[in-house]
Motif scaffolding. Structure first.
Motif, PDB file in Angstrom:
ATOM      1  N   GLY A  81       6.516   3.007  -0.485  1.00  0.00           N
ATOM      2  CA  GLY A  81       6.092   1.828  -0.563  1.00  0.00           C
ATOM      3  C   GLY A  81       5.552   1.254  -1.901  1.00  0.00           C
ATOM      4  N   GLY A  82       4.661   0.299  -1.913  1.00  0.00           N
ATOM      5  CA  GLY A  82       3.893  -0.430  -2.868  1.00  0.00           C
ATOM      6  C   GLY A  82       4.370  -1.767  -3.255  1.00  0.00           C
ATOM      7  N   ASP A  83       3.856  -2.384  -4.436  1.00  0.00           N
ATOM      8  CA  ASP A  83       3.845  -3.705  -4.805  1.00  0.00           C
ATOM      9  C   ASP A  83       5.237  -3.476  -5.917  1.00  0.00           C
ATOM     10  N   CYS A  84       6.284  -4.437  -5.949  1.00  0.00           N
ATOM     11  CA  CYS A  84       7.132  -4.246  -6.980  1.00  0.00           C
ATOM     12  C   CYS A  84       7.495  -5.699  -7.441  1.00  0.00           C
ATOM     13  N   VAL A  85       6.920  -6.038  -8.401  1.00  0.00           N
ATOM     14  CA  VAL A  85       7.197  -7.444  -8.863  1.00  0.00           C
ATOM     15  C   VAL A  85       6.409  -8.355  -7.846  1.00  0.00           C
ATOM     16  N   SER A  86       5.206  -7.907  -7.326  1.00  0.00           N
ATOM     17  CA  SER A  86       4.564  -8.704  -6.554  1.00  0.00           C
ATOM     18  C   SER A  86       5.223  -9.046  -5.271  1.00  0.00           C
ATOM     19  N   THR A  87       6.182  -8.071  -5.061  1.00  0.00           N
ATOM     20  CA  THR A  87       6.639  -8.245  -3.318  1.00  0.00           C
ATOM     21  C   THR A  87       6.620  -6.702  -2.980  1.00  0.00           C
ATOM     22  N   PRO A  88       6.163  -6.609  -1.651  1.00  0.00           N
ATOM     23  CA  PRO A  88       5.902  -5.372  -0.749  1.00  0.00           C
ATOM     24  C   PRO A  88       7.448  -4.504  -0.989  1.00  0.00           C
ATOM     25  N   THR A  89       7.440  -3.300  -1.039  1.00  0.00           N
ATOM     26  CA  THR A  89       8.654  -2.648  -0.694  1.00  0.00           C
ATOM     27  C   THR A  89       8.659  -1.333   0.232  1.00  0.00           C
ATOM     28  N   ASN A  90       9.966  -1.073   0.895  1.00  0.00           N
ATOM     29  CA  ASN A  90       9.876   0.087   1.625  1.00  0.00           C
ATOM     30  C   ASN A  90      10.533   1.324   0.921  1.00  0.00           C
ATOM     31  N   MET A  91      10.817   1.124  -0.229  1.00  0.00           N
ATOM     32  CA  MET A  91      11.380   2.057  -1.023  1.00  0.00           C
ATOM     33  C   MET A  91      10.713   3.552  -1.085  1.00  0.00           C
TER      34      MET A  91
END
Length: 306
Positions: A230-240
């Protein structure tokens, strides 16, 4: 396999690595995997510590601590340390054996406002990363028993909103946000940089970068592997989800979580990667997901009660 995010093409060189809202939830590190704890913070009331009963897939409240307004939890020896990541001088120490609460001295009296730092246990001390507003390459080390704060060697790349954990005698730091001059500012960008602290050489070594730049991700370790979820990717939450093999210094992308999560509580428990709370949807903050490597699938567990 993961949510859409633009990749950071400015990969960090891999040198010196030896190949051989109010409510927040955070898991504590557990070396023996004998018990899983989660901490729920309520700004207006108290701190609740939940214990997971894996045989029943249930959570029960084992401690309720009359302290409010704190946002992070770290376990060092038998102590639960609660500290406010927006105001790092506020620290409460809770002894899980005697259930005694004590207020510790300010971490740093001449800097009353620390923001977006990462705190983790390493070698029975608390390491604070990205905590200095003047130079976020600095790393502070705190001994909760002597209540003494010292400085460790600086990071190769300064960062805030990062994630860190100990693994096989090293302290790993992955991702976060960086600025042009490694200084705290509002024009920070996500980074895929990874490095580790080698206590034998007393320095930070650069590791292979993440496949995806991100900040405020979850991090867990198991054997030779480290997981970043997870985390924030370019201010977008991710499920990666990515897995790092410490023997060959390489990251591999795994099947994505069902729900994107920002700064999720993450731990490898009962031979499975477990991710709790802090989803991108406030209504889903009680969610618990487990990764079953035999079926290569994420499965939902019972929700936390609060």
């Amino acid at each position: 396999m993961g949510s859409s995010c633009s990749k950071n093409n400015n990969a960090t060189p891999t040198t010196d690595v030896v190949v051989t809202t109010n409510d927040t939830v955070a898991t504590t590190y557990n070396d023996s995997n004998s018990c899983l704890l989660a901490v729920q913070f309520d700004n207006e009331k108290s701190i609740r510590v939940l214990k997971y009963l894996s045989a029943k897939d249930e959570w029960t409240i084992c401690h309720e601590i009359p302290v409010k307004g704190l946002y992070r939890a770290t376990i060092v020896k038998q102590y639960l340390l609660f500290h406010d990541w927006q105001n790092g001088v506020r620290v409460c120490c809770y002894d899980t054996t005697t259930r005694v609460i004590r207020t510790l001295k300010p971490l740093k009296e001449d800097q009353p406002y620390w923001s977006c730092y990462c705190a983790t246990e390493f070698q029975e001390r608390l390491y604070l990363i990205g905590a200095d507003t003047e130079d976020n390459r600095k790393v502070y080390v705190w001994d909760p028993e002597s209540d003494v704060l010292t400085e460790a060697p600086k990071l190769n790349i300064g960062r805030t909103r990062t994630t860190a954990l100990k693994q096989e005698g090293y302290l790993y730091v992955a991702g976060g946000m960086v600025t042009k001059d490694d200084m705290v500012s509002y024009n920070a960008r996500d980074t895929n940089s990874v490095e580790r602290f080698n206590p034998r050489r007393n320095c930070w070594e650069r590791c292979a970068p993440l496949l995806q730049a991100r900040c405020v991700a979850g991090m867990a370790s198991a054997g030779r592997f480290i997981y970043v979820v997870g985390g924030d990717c370019v201010s977008t939450p991710t499920n990666m989800v990515e897995r790092y093999d410490t023997r060959i210094n390489k990251w591999t992308q795994l099947i994505a979580m069902q729900v994107p999560k920002v700064f999720p509580a993450t731990i490898y428990f009962n031979n499975r990667l477990t991710v709790c709370g802090n989803s991108s949807n406030d209504e889903d903050c009680a969610l618990v997901e487990e990764f079953d490597e035999t079926t290569n699938k994420w499965i939902r567990k019972n929700k936390m009660p609060i």
